[in-house]
Design an enzyme around this catalytic site. Structure first.
Site, PDB file in Angstrom:
ATOM      1  N   CYS A 151      -1.353   9.024   2.891  1.00 14.05           N
ATOM      2  CA  CYS A 151      -1.314   8.543   1.510  1.00 14.05           C
ATOM      3  C   CYS A 151      -2.557   8.973   0.742  1.00 14.05           C
ATOM      4  CB  CYS A 151      -1.165   7.027   1.471  1.00 14.05           C
ATOM      5  SG  CYS A 151      -2.477   6.123   2.314  1.00 14.05           S
ATOM      6  N   GLU A 211       0.881  -1.171   0.000  1.00 13.67           N
ATOM      7  CA  GLU A 211       0.000   0.000   0.000  1.00 13.67           C
ATOM      8  C   GLU A 211       0.912   1.213   0.000  1.00 13.67           C
ATOM      9  OE1 GLU A 211      -1.732   3.091   0.440  1.00 13.67           O
ATOM     10  OE2 GLU A 211      -1.836   2.631   2.581  1.00 13.67           O
TER      11      GLU A 211
END
Length: 487
Positions: free
Chosen positions: A288, A254
């Protein structure tokens, strides 16, 4: 009153690896980015520590996998209750060690508890299917624990981004090697050791190994490790993926994102600007899923920029441990230098600094950039700082083209008319889409992940994704008697 979970006498200068032990790499200071204060010292691991921990984890895992599922579930439920019981103490560490504001720290402890409660259900989740077969037998596919899972977690949400892998991996019968970011080794590492120790997790199943790049490489390449769960930058994720492939390890990555928020014509301007400010400035933009690109219809562009500037100039910035602020510090000087270089490079390329662009120590002011072109640094790069670049569009097709441009594909937010938003959502590659929400969101029961340079897809969260991430599928057949063969 509950006892202290993080009593420094327990963990100072030590690792958690089959008990509390000195690390081969000595000790490292734990520092508050807001003040520079030394908060304590943690033990530092070396690759040798990893190579000792990994076979011990594999040994402990075999007994854990054979433990009745209701007993594994009970450990996870006790861990969830402990996150809640000790929330205030843990949140204080998150605030001081990672520079988080208190509401963000509260979100982390709430989520860690929720991860454990959600994972407890995995222990008794159906783990197989009965398959069709042309033979006179039963044919089944069943899920089995992978064995040892390595979790490599970053500094920005140190608790959530480790708990979301640790809890389901343990619930499904695996052992875990955790490598927290050294900058958040207590609130992203030591705290897990203490919670699971108190919850009654059997020894040897969780090893907490703070360290540098060499330790990260070791927890990927250790022979007993079968799966690696990594959250971090795209550049680091590439190295983890390459090393995992070299050693035939399954890697779940991720990674970064440069997420677009599309503001459609007719959208409620005040609500849109509020959503955009939250998306770009929450936790200093060190997420993110941060809104890295604001695509605003030309009919709203100027008003939207003005509203965003108004919010940016009135959001208080300071030490989150000493008062009520909206933004705390960036994690370290290297991150600040990168953020400022992108902002100043964009201004030098012709962009307009509408707000911010200044800093004191590690405190970077909320920044708004306008007058941009898609090739400018603030638009084309992931910034990981409190910066809101704004660009106008005229048609939905132009918005789609601009939103889809680039190599990332993590989160997309679209504000305004739902019908138009659906069309845009279908046309822009993204692992996550939020209509009438900004780009930052997550829950323990949802599949989470990105496409392209944002990672290897939804491998985090939700029963289906967690089963896929932390188990192997085994084909199993049964006959009433030994089959006859021609040999």
């Amino acid at each position: 009153m509950s006892h202290s979970l993080l009593d420094a006498q327990t963990w100072t200068g030590r690792l958690y690896s089959d008990g509390w032990t000195a690390g081969s790499g000595g000790v490292a200071a734990v520092t508050a980015p807001a003040t520079g204060e030394t908060l304590g010292e943690v033990g530092v691991a070396t690759p040798d520590d990893v190579l000792k921990a990994s076979p011990r984890a594999a040994e402990a895992q075999r007994a854990w996998a054979a433990t009745p599922p209701e007993e594994r579930a009970a450990v996870l439920r006790r861990a969830g209750a402990l996150w809640e019981q000790h929330a205030a103490e843990i949140e204080d560490w998150i605030v001081r060690e990672s520079g988080s504001i208190p509401p963000k720290a509260q979100l982390e402890t709430h989520r860690a508890a929720a991860d454990c409660y959600e994972a407890a259900g995995l222990a008794t989740h159906p783990v197989g299917d009965v398959l069709a077969t042309n033979e006179e037998r039963w044919s089944m596919a069943r899920r089995r624990p992978v064995g040892v899972v390595s979790v490599i977690a970053p500094f920005n949400f140190p608790l959530i981004l480790s708990s979301r892998s640790i809890a389901p991996a343990l619930a499904l019968g695996n052992a875990v090697l955790l490598k927290p970011d050294p900058r958040t080794a207590v609130c992203g590492g030591i705290v897990h050791a203490r919670i699971y120790e108190e919850a009654g997790l059997p020894p040897g199943l969780l090893h907490v190994l703070p360290g540098g790049v060499d330790v990260g490489e070791a927890v990927v390449s250790a022979p007993e490790v079968r799966v690696v769960s990594f959250t971090g930058s795209t550049a680091a994720g590439r190295r983890v993926g390459q090393l995992g492939a070299q050693h035939l390890k399954r890697t779940h990555l991720e990674l970064g994102g440069n997420n677009a928020l599309v503001v459609l014509p007719g959208a409620d301007l005040a609500k849109a600007a509020s959503a955009g400010a939250f998306g770009s400035f929450m936790h200093q933009g060190q997420i993110c899923m941060t809104t890295g690109r604001h695509l605003v219809h030309e009919s709203l562009h100027d008003e939207y920029v003005a509203a965003l500037v108004e919010k940016a100039t009135h959001l208080p910035v300071g030490d989150p441990a000493s008062g009520q602020v909206a933004l705390g510090p960036l994690i370290d000087a290297g991150q600040l230098e990168r953020v400022d270089a992108v902002v100043q490079g964009t201004v030098a390329a012709g962009g307009t600094l509408a707000a911010g662009g200044t800093f004191t120590d590690l405190f970077y002011s909320p920044t708004v950039l306008s007058g941009l072109t898609p090739d400018m640094p603030a638009w084309s790069q992931e910034i990981f700082g409190p910066v809101a670049p704004v660009l106008p569009f005229s048609t939905d097709d132009e918005a789609i083209s601009l939103a889809a441009t680039g190599s990332y594909g993590l989160s997309l937010g679209i504000l305004g008319d739902v019908g138009r938003a659906m069309r845009i959502a279908d046309a822009v590659p993204s692992g996550i889409v939020h209509i009438n929400e900004q780009t930052v969101a997550d829950e323990p029961m949802v599949p989470f992940g990105g496409v392209g340079e944002s990672g290897t897809g939804s491998r985090f969260g939700g029963a289906a994704a967690n089963l896929e991430a932390f188990t192997e599928t085994q084909w199993l057949t049964l006959r009433p008697e030994i089959a006859a063969y021609p040999f």
